[in-house]
Design a protein around this motif. Sequence first.
Motif, PDB file in Angstrom:
ATOM      1  N   GLY B 152       0.797  -1.222   0.000  1.00 38.47           N
ATOM      2  CA  GLY B 152       0.000   0.000   0.000  1.00 38.47           C
ATOM      3  C   GLY B 152       0.829   1.270   0.000  1.00 38.47           C
ATOM      4  N   ARG B 153       1.990   1.224   0.667  1.00 39.27           N
ATOM      5  CA  ARG B 153       2.873   2.386   0.677  1.00 39.27           C
ATOM      6  C   ARG B 153       3.652   2.514  -0.624  1.00 39.27           C
ATOM      7  N   LEU B 154       3.862   1.379  -1.269  1.00 43.30           N
ATOM      8  CA  LEU B 154       4.728   1.330  -2.454  1.00 43.30           C
ATOM      9  C   LEU B 154       3.969   1.683  -3.734  1.00 43.30           C
ATOM     10  N   MET B 155       2.675   1.409  -3.734  1.00 44.56           N
ATOM     11  CA  MET B 155       1.912   1.535  -4.987  1.00 44.56           C
ATOM     12  C   MET B 155       1.673   2.986  -5.363  1.00 44.56           C
ATOM     13  N   GLN B 156       1.398   3.210  -6.650  1.00 41.70           N
ATOM     14  CA  GLN B 156       0.848   4.507  -7.038  1.00 41.70           C
ATOM     15  C   GLN B 156      -0.640   4.321  -7.236  1.00 41.70           C
ATOM     16  N   ARG B 157      -1.404   5.393  -6.897  1.00 45.66           N
ATOM     17  CA  ARG B 157      -2.857   5.246  -6.942  1.00 45.66           C
ATOM     18  C   ARG B 157      -3.398   5.471  -8.343  1.00 45.66           C
ATOM     19  N   GLU B 158      -2.582   6.097  -9.211  1.00 42.31           N
ATOM     20  CA  GLU B 158      -3.030   6.352 -10.578  1.00 42.31           C
ATOM     21  C   GLU B 158      -2.958   5.043 -11.365  1.00 42.31           C
ATOM     22  N   VAL B 159      -4.110   4.482 -11.745  1.00 38.81           N
ATOM     23  CA  VAL B 159      -4.141   3.218 -12.477  1.00 38.81           C
ATOM     24  C   VAL B 159      -4.902   3.440 -13.781  1.00 38.81           C
ATOM     25  N   VAL B 160      -4.406   2.842 -14.855  1.00 39.07           N
ATOM     26  CA  VAL B 160      -5.161   2.870 -16.100  1.00 39.07           C
ATOM     27  C   VAL B 160      -5.926   1.551 -16.188  1.00 39.07           C
ATOM     28  N   MET B 161      -7.264   1.638 -16.108  1.00 39.05           N
ATOM     29  CA  MET B 161      -8.054   0.405 -16.137  1.00 39.05           C
ATOM     30  C   MET B 161      -9.150   0.476 -17.189  1.00 39.05           C
ATOM     31  N   ALA B 162      -9.694  -0.684 -17.530  1.00 39.44           N
ATOM     32  CA  ALA B 162     -10.768  -0.742 -18.522  1.00 39.44           C
ATOM     33  C   ALA B 162     -11.714  -1.892 -18.162  1.00 39.44           C
ATOM     34  N   PRO B 163     -13.023  -1.760 -18.459  1.00 39.37           N
ATOM     35  CA  PRO B 163     -13.952  -2.864 -18.215  1.00 39.37           C
ATOM     36  C   PRO B 163     -13.561  -4.079 -19.066  1.00 39.37           C
ATOM     37  N   VAL B 191     -10.875  -4.886 -15.439  1.00 35.08           N
ATOM     38  CA  VAL B 191     -11.581  -5.119 -14.174  1.00 35.08           C
ATOM     39  C   VAL B 191     -13.007  -5.573 -14.442  1.00 35.08           C
ATOM     40  N   ASP B 192     -13.538  -6.354 -13.480  1.00 40.68           N
ATOM     41  CA  ASP B 192     -14.940  -6.764 -13.596  1.00 40.68           C
ATOM     42  C   ASP B 192     -15.827  -5.659 -13.009  1.00 40.68           C
ATOM     43  N   PRO B 193     -17.169  -5.822 -13.040  1.00 40.79           N
ATOM     44  CA  PRO B 193     -18.039  -4.725 -12.581  1.00 40.79           C
ATOM     45  C   PRO B 193     -17.807  -4.347 -11.115  1.00 40.79           C
ATOM     46  N   LYS B 194     -17.278  -5.252 -10.317  1.00 36.55           N
ATOM     47  CA  LYS B 194     -16.983  -4.925  -8.913  1.00 36.55           C
ATOM     48  C   LYS B 194     -15.583  -4.366  -8.733  1.00 36.55           C
ATOM     49  N   LEU B 195     -14.942  -3.960  -9.829  1.00 31.28           N
ATOM     50  CA  LEU B 195     -13.603  -3.364  -9.817  1.00 31.28           C
ATOM     51  C   LEU B 195     -12.524  -4.361  -9.410  1.00 31.28           C
ATOM     52  N   ARG B 196     -12.789  -5.656  -9.548  1.00 32.95           N
ATOM     53  CA  ARG B 196     -11.767  -6.652  -9.263  1.00 32.95           C
ATOM     54  C   ARG B 196     -10.935  -6.897 -10.525  1.00 32.95           C
ATOM     55  N   PRO B 197      -9.603  -6.817 -10.422  1.00 31.21           N
ATOM     56  CA  PRO B 197      -8.778  -7.008 -11.634  1.00 31.21           C
ATOM     57  C   PRO B 197      -8.858  -8.446 -12.143  1.00 31.21           C
ATOM     58  N   VAL B 198      -9.005  -8.586 -13.464  1.00 36.60           N
ATOM     59  CA  VAL B 198      -9.088  -9.927 -14.051  1.00 36.60           C
ATOM     60  C   VAL B 198      -7.915 -10.232 -14.985  1.00 36.60           C
ATOM     61  N   GLY B 199      -7.141  -9.214 -15.366  1.00 36.93           N
ATOM     62  CA  GLY B 199      -5.998  -9.476 -16.240  1.00 36.93           C
ATOM     63  C   GLY B 199      -5.332  -8.205 -16.706  1.00 36.93           C
ATOM     64  N   ASN B 200      -4.140  -8.364 -17.295  1.00 38.83           N
ATOM     65  CA  ASN B 200      -3.365  -7.251 -17.827  1.00 38.83           C
ATOM     66  C   ASN B 200      -3.277  -7.337 -19.344  1.00 38.83           C
ATOM     67  N   VAL B 201      -3.380  -6.209 -20.026  1.00 35.08           N
ATOM     68  CA  VAL B 201      -3.071  -6.159 -21.448  1.00 35.08           C
ATOM     69  C   VAL B 201      -1.891  -5.204 -21.620  1.00 35.08           C
ATOM     70  N   THR B 202      -0.806  -5.656 -22.244  1.00 30.93           N
ATOM     71  CA  THR B 202       0.338  -4.758 -22.439  1.00 30.93           C
ATOM     72  C   THR B 202       0.008  -3.733 -23.524  1.00 30.93           C
ATOM     73  N   LEU B 203       0.645  -2.554 -23.407  1.00 32.66           N
ATOM     74  CA  LEU B 203       0.418  -1.520 -24.416  1.00 32.66           C
ATOM     75  C   LEU B 203       0.889  -1.982 -25.785  1.00 32.66           C
ATOM     76  N   GLY B 204       1.958  -2.777 -25.813  1.00 36.04           N
ATOM     77  CA  GLY B 204       2.458  -3.283 -27.085  1.00 36.04           C
ATOM     78  C   GLY B 204       1.403  -4.115 -27.809  1.00 36.04           C
ATOM     79  N   LYS B 205       0.752  -5.026 -27.070  1.00 36.31           N
ATOM     80  CA  LYS B 205      -0.322  -5.855 -27.635  1.00 36.31           C
ATOM     81  C   LYS B 205      -1.465  -4.977 -28.131  1.00 36.31           C
ATOM     82  N   LEU B 206      -1.786  -3.966 -27.333  1.00 34.92           N
ATOM     83  CA  LEU B 206      -2.882  -3.057 -27.669  1.00 34.92           C
ATOM     84  C   LEU B 206      -2.600  -2.353 -28.991  1.00 34.92           C
ATOM     85  N   MET B 207      -1.353  -1.867 -29.130  1.00 33.32           N
ATOM     86  CA  MET B 207      -0.986  -1.088 -30.308  1.00 33.32           C
ATOM     87  C   MET B 207      -1.006  -1.933 -31.561  1.00 33.32           C
TER      88      MET B 207
END
Lengths: 464, 464
Positions: B152-163, B191-207
């Motif tokens: 909690g002390r180490l994390m940054q609160r700014e997160v880029v998330m998507a449904p 994230v799912d509708p309850k804001l629980r993370p379900v997976g990561n997509v890298t920006l490279g894959k996205l692009m």
Amino acid sequence: MTDHTGTTADDDAREDMTNPLERKVVTAILYAVDVGDRLRLIELMEPLHPADIADLLEQINAFDRMRLIKLYDREFDGEILTELDESIREEVIRTLNPEVLADAVRELDSDDVVDLLEDLDEAQQEAILDVLEDSDRVAVEQSLTYPEYSAGRLMQREVVMAPEHWTVGEAIDYLRRTEDLPEQFYHIVLVDPKLRPVGNVTLGKLMSSRREVALASLLEETFHVIPVTRPESEVAYAFNQYHLISAPVVDENDRLVGVITIDDAMAVLDEEHEEDILRLAGVGEESRLSDSVLETTRQRFPWLAVNLVTAVLASLVIAQFEAAITQVVALAVLMPIVASMGGNAGTQALTVAVRALATRDLTGSNVWRVIGREVMVGLVNGLAFALVMGLVGIFWFGSPALGGVIAAAMVINLVVAGLAGIVVPVVLDKLRVDPALASGAFVTTVTDVVGFFAFLGLAVLVLL
Amino acid sequence: MTDHTGTTADDDAREDMTNPLERKVVTAILYAVDVGDRLRLIELMEPLHPADIADLLEQINAFDRMRLIKLYDREFDGEILTELDESIREEVIRTLNPEVLADAVRELDSDDVVDLLEDLDEAQQEAILDVLEDSDRVAVEQSLTYPEYSAGRLMQREVVMAPEHWTVGEAIDYLRRTEDLPEQFYHIVLVDPKLRPVGNVTLGKLMSSRREVALASLLEETFHVIPVTRPESEVAYAFNQYHLISAPVVDENDRLVGVITIDDAMAVLDEEHEEDILRLAGVGEESRLSDSVLETTRQRFPWLAVNLVTAVLASLVIAQFEAAITQVVALAVLMPIVASMGGNAGTQALTVAVRALATRDLTGSNVWRVIGREVMVGLVNGLAFALVMGLVGIFWFGSPALGGVIAAAMVINLVVAGLAGIVVPVVLDKLRVDPALASGAFVTTVTDVVGFFAFLGLAVLVLL
């Protein structure tokens, strides 16, 4: 605010930890191997990351390891090989079915194959190179021409680059068109017409900018270019110091030849630290838990031999005072205390100095100040322990003179320990000898010899 | 292939290195401070990264530091503060003009402000919180409610998330629309509708994917979710073990609350290693080169005090054999050798064990095998040095009996050293005492006491 800081996360460290290699899991896997139940083995291994499987193979004994690999057969993933300690990698490669090995190696990126090949003997290297496709084989052989432990060995050759005059739109279209982008990349490297890198654009910046924006206007502020021959330890230092995520690597003509990413730098940093700790303790830097008795003995023997020479030197000093010891046997009882305290104080000072040299915190600008500090610390601690030992001399042996002698010897030896603890590593570093490796022996020799000589010498002057 | 590996990069490590804090540069900067030439100072500091400026401030003395900061004035960058060692951070914050401090702090990300605040006293914390905007202040105060050294002390609160049901096109449009994206990000967290993370997509894959592709089909294979209370040491372990780049952090309801990136994990790994090395050497883990004499003395005194107790214990053993030493003074000459060799062999074994516990390579699955190995290594090295010392006894003192006694004592002490070197750290770890901190004192006590007792005791039996 202070009420927030009452708890620390270390308190319940282990409850919280999810350990994929719990005793239970390992036992179940070894049972499946014992009874030859392949389906059960695959089922149990399925949730494990290749890094965990590598740890598992390191922890079990050679016989179980061989049977497990044979039974696991073509499930064996190439990444497991890259995660394995070098000490058992060769053994595992020999155990693997050649076809399985070929499949495993073909899955890997070129930098991982290079890492794999470095520590194998020639026959095994050839066997692995033979299964690669021609283009991969050339890339790997090219990498192996760079010096060991250099940026050239660490980098991956797959780089995403763009001409410096491109716009965001052009870059995005290019990425979308390109089939075989690297698995992970974080920057687009802008290059001039001679392929010299001029800056990095992060993918985040690229995604959030409009198509007509020039890439050159989005450059990251911190940009480090790494020569291909730079030692990997310096690469790791730069990543850590400047918080780099990836950095382009250039050849002698400043042309872009590859890219190093932070995960590789982190692995190097980890290894360097490990080596420092092991060297400071006089253990071979390549020491692994999976090494055999003979290998371990071989690694530790030289340091013990050096220590024996040191100890014999100290004994020669004591031998000069045999007559004194025969007259006052309390000298023999107390003399190891002075030497031991000096050895410990010297180790404290030298450890701080070795670390500070490694992290470049100890430089020409502050070396004299730090030497002065160590001497003062030795003096203050020396005086404190002199007081204690003086009292011990008086109350244990009923001799204020003996108390005075041990007190004076303590002050002398702790000051010398502080001085030697900082000067020895600094001088070794100047002479380009790794201070982590050699400082300990020198400093202990000094504190042993000075400790015995000061104590016994003063005793002869004062007591006899 | 072997001809490729002839050179190593370490050979010409230093020529290659570009050191931004060369002696020349430091001297010029201090001269500018001496003569109060502000423009020249700014010009000299301009090419330096904030991390280098922080190193510079740590290397110069307190007086120069104060004058430099006063002269540099509003050029002072907030990032310098986050890079500074804690030991001088408070001093620098007190020196800074309050307006300059306010500007510097406002530039920082919330996780950096948290890092800054942790080590300050309450008055200074309040002063810094007061200059923050309300929303930042709330974020920082929220982070401070998590345990020290936690995710909690180490994390940054700014997160880029998507449904989780979004497509690539929707994600890209969202990124393009969003104004205040984090400086650096590498993944989009689904994230799912309850804001629980379900997976990561890298920006490279996205692009590199077409707009209509579902994000859910691009998930990264390795995905680690970190509870907000997890200790930072375990976070660093997971990043290193699984080669993570960033990982989502969740609260007790599994809701996404932040993200940790690899550069933060790398910094933690670096600190942990540093602490391990310093603890092993009996130096306070917070030890810095910029600490004062008094502070340094205070850190080192306790360890030396523990060592004194150990040394006195050993002396008590020797005292039992005063009569024997008076008769055969060679015993006093030779006895430190046995103790010293045991101490060194014990340190070797315990260092390997402490490291293996830290990297989780030493587990229930292999602890008995490793104990067996250490005993065998002690036996083999013991026999080798017994031979040497036996010859020393014969040729130096002309006494085969004395040679036999020291040889036997050497074997006993090296076997005991190997056993203590592994068992002590393992038991301390089971008892949840940091083995890096406490093993050394225990093992040295054992090897000193056993060394003197075995040698002198055998001497009494055989020689008298």
